[in-house]
Design a protein around this motif. Structure first.
Motif, PDB file in Angstrom:
ATOM      1  N   SER A 206       0.847  -1.181   0.000  1.00 54.64           N
ATOM      2  CA  SER A 206       0.000   0.000   0.000  1.00 54.64           C
ATOM      3  C   SER A 206       0.884   1.233   0.000  1.00 54.64           C
ATOM      4  O   SER A 206       2.089   1.148   0.192  1.00 54.64           O
ATOM      5  CB  SER A 206      -0.923   0.017   1.219  1.00 54.64           C
ATOM      6  OG  SER A 206      -0.162   0.252   2.383  1.00 54.64           O
ATOM      7  N   GLY A 207       0.276   2.351  -0.176  1.00 60.57           N
ATOM      8  CA  GLY A 207       1.025   3.604  -0.188  1.00 60.57           C
ATOM      9  C   GLY A 207       0.909   4.263  -1.532  1.00 60.57           C
ATOM     10  O   GLY A 207       0.341   3.717  -2.479  1.00 60.57           O
ATOM     11  N   GLY A 208       1.442   5.433  -1.604  1.00 60.80           N
ATOM     12  CA  GLY A 208       1.367   6.191  -2.844  1.00 60.80           C
ATOM     13  C   GLY A 208       2.677   6.882  -3.123  1.00 60.80           C
ATOM     14  O   GLY A 208       3.701   6.593  -2.519  1.00 60.80           O
ATOM     15  N   ARG A 209       2.621   7.793  -4.041  1.00 58.60           N
ATOM     16  CA  ARG A 209       3.823   8.483  -4.472  1.00 58.60           C
ATOM     17  C   ARG A 209       4.434   9.331  -3.369  1.00 58.60           C
ATOM     18  O   ARG A 209       5.637   9.391  -3.222  1.00 58.60           O
ATOM     19  CB  ARG A 209       3.495   9.347  -5.684  1.00 58.60           C
ATOM     20  CG  ARG A 209       4.683   9.888  -6.398  1.00 58.60           C
ATOM     21  CD  ARG A 209       4.278  10.183  -7.837  1.00 58.60           C
ATOM     22  NE  ARG A 209       5.330  10.448  -8.749  1.00 58.60           N
ATOM     23  CZ  ARG A 209       6.248   9.617  -9.173  1.00 58.60           C
ATOM     24  NH1 ARG A 209       6.295   8.416  -8.695  1.00 58.60           N
ATOM     25  NH2 ARG A 209       7.132   9.969 -10.067  1.00 58.60           N
ATOM     26  N   PHE A 210       3.600   9.989  -2.571  1.00 63.66           N
ATOM     27  CA  PHE A 210       4.112  10.886  -1.542  1.00 63.66           C
ATOM     28  C   PHE A 210       3.768  10.423  -0.133  1.00 63.66           C
ATOM     29  O   PHE A 210       3.865  11.189   0.811  1.00 63.66           O
ATOM     30  CB  PHE A 210       3.591  12.303  -1.790  1.00 63.66           C
ATOM     31  CG  PHE A 210       4.040  12.842  -3.122  1.00 63.66           C
ATOM     32  CD1 PHE A 210       5.369  13.164  -3.346  1.00 63.66           C
ATOM     33  CD2 PHE A 210       3.138  12.975  -4.161  1.00 63.66           C
ATOM     34  CE1 PHE A 210       5.786  13.635  -4.578  1.00 63.66           C
ATOM     35  CE2 PHE A 210       3.552  13.450  -5.394  1.00 63.66           C
ATOM     36  CZ  PHE A 210       4.877  13.778  -5.607  1.00 63.66           C
ATOM     37  N   LYS A 211       3.367   9.177   0.012  1.00 63.01           N
ATOM     38  CA  LYS A 211       3.119   8.572   1.319  1.00 63.01           C
ATOM     39  C   LYS A 211       4.150   7.477   1.521  1.00 63.01           C
ATOM     40  O   LYS A 211       4.652   6.907   0.552  1.00 63.01           O
ATOM     41  CB  LYS A 211       1.728   7.926   1.371  1.00 63.01           C
ATOM     42  CG  LYS A 211       0.585   8.895   1.322  1.00 63.01           C
ATOM     43  CD  LYS A 211      -0.708   8.107   1.415  1.00 63.01           C
ATOM     44  CE  LYS A 211      -1.906   9.012   1.322  1.00 63.01           C
ATOM     45  NZ  LYS A 211      -3.145   8.253   1.342  1.00 63.01           N
ATOM     46  N   PRO A 212       4.437   7.134   2.771  1.00 62.51           N
ATOM     47  CA  PRO A 212       5.347   6.012   2.988  1.00 62.51           C
ATOM     48  C   PRO A 212       4.712   4.733   2.429  1.00 62.51           C
ATOM     49  O   PRO A 212       3.547   4.459   2.689  1.00 62.51           O
ATOM     50  CB  PRO A 212       5.487   5.917   4.506  1.00 62.51           C
ATOM     51  CG  PRO A 212       4.826   7.103   5.063  1.00 62.51           C
ATOM     52  CD  PRO A 212       3.991   7.734   4.002  1.00 62.51           C
TER      53      PRO A 212
END
Length: 119
Positions: free
Chosen positions: A45-51
């Motif tokens: 899980s996570g995204g481009r600007f999340k851990p």
């Protein structure tokens, strides 16, 4: 001045490549060891600007967690770590909201890892 900026950018890029390769190597070694323990489910899980969070769980023949690993972070310095709290739990008792009550990224990654085990 422009040459200096280009040189710094190239050095930073090369460092990113080397450190990223080192991180992938460490993860692959930990994942290979996990695969030796039993059937493995993986969730991310996570995204481009999340851990980003990657969770992998290994189940034995009795559908109990025999090993696990989690890697989370934004940088190349994130390391795979064991999730000791999961060891020995039956597959039916793995509830992401209970295991990670305040961490939606970990909940999502564990949910995805569990979906792979049910399939």
């Amino acid at each position: 001045m422009v040459t200096t900026l280009i040189t710094v950018a190239v050095i930073a890029w090369l460092c990113q490549l080397v450190l990223g390769g080192w991180q992938i190597h460490r993860f692959n070694r930990a994942f290979d060891a996990l695969c030796q323990r039993g059937r493995v489910g993986v969730g991310r899980s996570g995204g481009r600007f999340k851990p980003r969070v990657v969770i992998a769980i290994a189940l034995d023949d009795n559908n109990r967690v025999c090993d696990s690993l989690m890697m989370r972070g934004l940088t190349v310095f994130a390391r795979p770590m064991k999730i000791a709290a999961l060891n020995g739990l039956p597959l039916q008792e793995l509830e992401p909201g209970v295991i990670f009550p305040h961490d939606s990224l970990c909940q999502n990654a564990l949910s995805l890892a569990l979906k792979l085990k049910h399939g």
